[in-house]
Scaffold this active site. Structure first.
Site, PDB file in Angstrom:
ATOM      1  N   CYS A 136       0.843  -1.211   0.000  1.00  0.00           N
ATOM      2  CA  CYS A 136       0.000   0.000   0.000  1.00  0.00           C
ATOM      3  C   CYS A 136       0.869   1.249   0.000  1.00  0.00           C
ATOM      4  CB  CYS A 136      -0.926  -0.007   1.209  1.00  0.00           C
ATOM      5  SG  CYS A 136      -1.966   1.459   1.295  1.00  0.00           S
ATOM      6  N   CYS A 139      -0.371   4.162   2.084  1.00  0.00           N
ATOM      7  CA  CYS A 139      -0.207   3.964   3.536  1.00  0.00           C
ATOM      8  C   CYS A 139       1.245   4.191   3.951  1.00  0.00           C
ATOM      9  CB  CYS A 139      -0.595   2.551   3.949  1.00  0.00           C
ATOM     10  SG  CYS A 139      -2.087   1.914   3.190  1.00  0.00           S
ATOM     11  N   ASP A 140       2.196   3.686   3.156  1.00  0.00           N
ATOM     12  CA  ASP A 140       3.579   3.589   3.619  1.00  0.00           C
ATOM     13  C   ASP A 140       4.598   4.418   2.838  1.00  0.00           C
ATOM     14  OD1 ASP A 140       2.711   1.775   5.531  1.00  0.00           O
ATOM     15  OD2 ASP A 140       2.941   0.077   4.182  1.00  0.00           O
TER      16      ASP A 140
END
Ligand code: FAD
Ligand code: NAP
Length: 335
Positions: A136, A139-140
């Site tokens: 992701c 997300c990261d």
């Protein structure tokens, strides 16, 4: 002691399919309950720009899903933060067991559990998950400011992730196992024009390499699928973007599946092999897998659930606990 909730329609999943089913089932006065699962809003919450949702030239995925949730809620859907761990579909009312301990009893169920990211299955991928390996980018990605990153895959997700990661990374290498991308042309154009992205064709990921203490990624070993040549690429982050598999855990032993686990529905319908159980969105769709097609199927599922429920209600003296058996045909004409 466990709590029991009774509803005419239980919707499992809070992506575009689930929330659209909520809007339609609410407007049919079915007072649905929707259980969100561990990813409220579904897959679109893991992306940024969505450019193909009709009515919005561009909208952020998480914003769109907040709006869908608000829409379903405003129409009358009861939205519950819980996760369904198992289903009992042998007798009516059907039962869904929530992780919270709540048991949801429902006359009809709409399955909208969507899909989840696939992994390569390498031991080194597993070892570094959460320590440099991710599925992701939204997300990261932020953790890799000024660093080199490798993305694996050749579809829309891989290309979008590679483009997004250039916001942080000094360089992104996109590793694909063929010499042609599956992604839409508009995305490919953006990819090839981006000076921070290097394309590595015909290569597969062999191993993620890194340090033990602290656990962290330092690079990857990739293999040319045509020549067998191995090379090393330095990277602090590795993003696996090789597609998604249907989230069918609740029903894979109960309903017919095909094409790698997608729930089979009747042609032009969301009906499954169990009467009163409907399936919509990426859980059933091996072909299109788009937000708008998922939403469309959510609409169909709610309309079909409403029709099915009204057919049941006109059968006098129907025993609600009557075993239905799998695959029992719904023959409204005979009724
Ligand atoms: P999902 O969105 O997958 O939602 C599934 C829901 O089910 C989740 O809320 C989850 O919590 C819930 N759930 C699962 N199991 C349980 C359980 N046991 N109990 C309770 N709830 C459960 N499509 C586009 O059209 N345009 C785009 O730009 C686009 N970009 C994308 C970018 C990325 C990175 C990805 C991964 C996908 C993208 N897609 C895009 C595809 C799109 O996101 C999907 O087609 C769509 O989200 C599918 O909707 P869905 O409702 O079927 O399921
Ligand atoms: P996808 O379209 O299935 O693409 C998966 C990619 O990963 C393919 O290029 C595939 O290679 C590669 N791959 C698969 N298994 C592999 C393995 N074991 N090793 C190496 N490579 C592997 O998946 P996706 O990109 O996640 O997209 C899923 C769905 O969501 C699609 O329908 C897509 O259109 C949709 N989506 C839409 C948007 C958008 O509209 N903007 C954005 C993201 C996703 P091959 O090509 O060789 O098979």
């Amino acid at each position: 002691m466990s709590d029991t909730r009774r509803t005419k329609v239980l919707i499992i999943g809070s992506g575009p399919a689930g929330y659209t089913a909520g809007v339609y089932a609410s407007r049919a006065m079915l007072e649905p309950i929707l259980v969100q699962g561990i990813e409220p809003g579904g897959q679109l919450t893991t992306t940024t720009d969505v450019e193909n949702w009709p009515g919005d030239t561009e909208v952020q995925g998480p914003d769109l899903m907040v709006r869908m949730e608000a829409h379903a809620h405003a129409m009358g859907t009861e939205i519950i933060g819980d996760y369904i761990t198992s289903l009992d579909l042998e007798t009516r009312p059907y039962k869904a067991h929530g992780d919270s301990g709540t048991i949801y009893e429902a006359d009809a169920i709409i399955l909208a559990t969507g899909a989840r990211a696939k992994w390569l299955g390498l031991p080194s991928e597993e070892k570094f998950k959460g320590f440099g390996v991710s599925a992701c980018a939204t997300c990261d990605g932020f953790f890799y400011r000024g660093q080199e990153i490798v993305v694996v895959g050749g579809g829309n997700t891989a290309v979008e992730e590679a483009l997004f990661l250039t916001n942080f990374a000094s360089k992104v290498t996109l590793v694909h196992r063929r010499d042609e991308l599956r992604a839409e042309k508009i995305l490919q154009d953006r990819l090839f024009k981006n000076p921070k992205i290097e394309m590595l064709w015909d290569h597969g990921l062999e191993e993620v390499t890194g340090t033990e203490s602290p656990l962290g990624v330092e690079g990857v070993r990739v293999k040319n699928v045509k020549t067998g040549e191995i090379r090393e690429i330095p990277a602090k982050g590795v993003f696996i973007a090789i597609g998604h598999a249907p989230a069918n855990e609740l029903v894979k032993d109960k309903l017919e599946t095909h094409m790698g686990g997608y729930v089979v529905t009747k042609p032009d319908s969301t009906e499954t092999s169990i009467p009163g159980v409907f399936a919509a969105g990426d859980l059933t769709d091996h072909k299109y897998r788009q937000a708008v097609t998922s939403a469309g199927m959510g609409c169909m599922a709610a309309l079909e659930a409403e029709r099915w429920l009204s057919e049941q209600d006109i059968v006098e003296g129907k025993d609600e606990t009557e075993p239905l058996g799998y695959g029992a045909p719904v023959d409204s004409a005979a009724e």
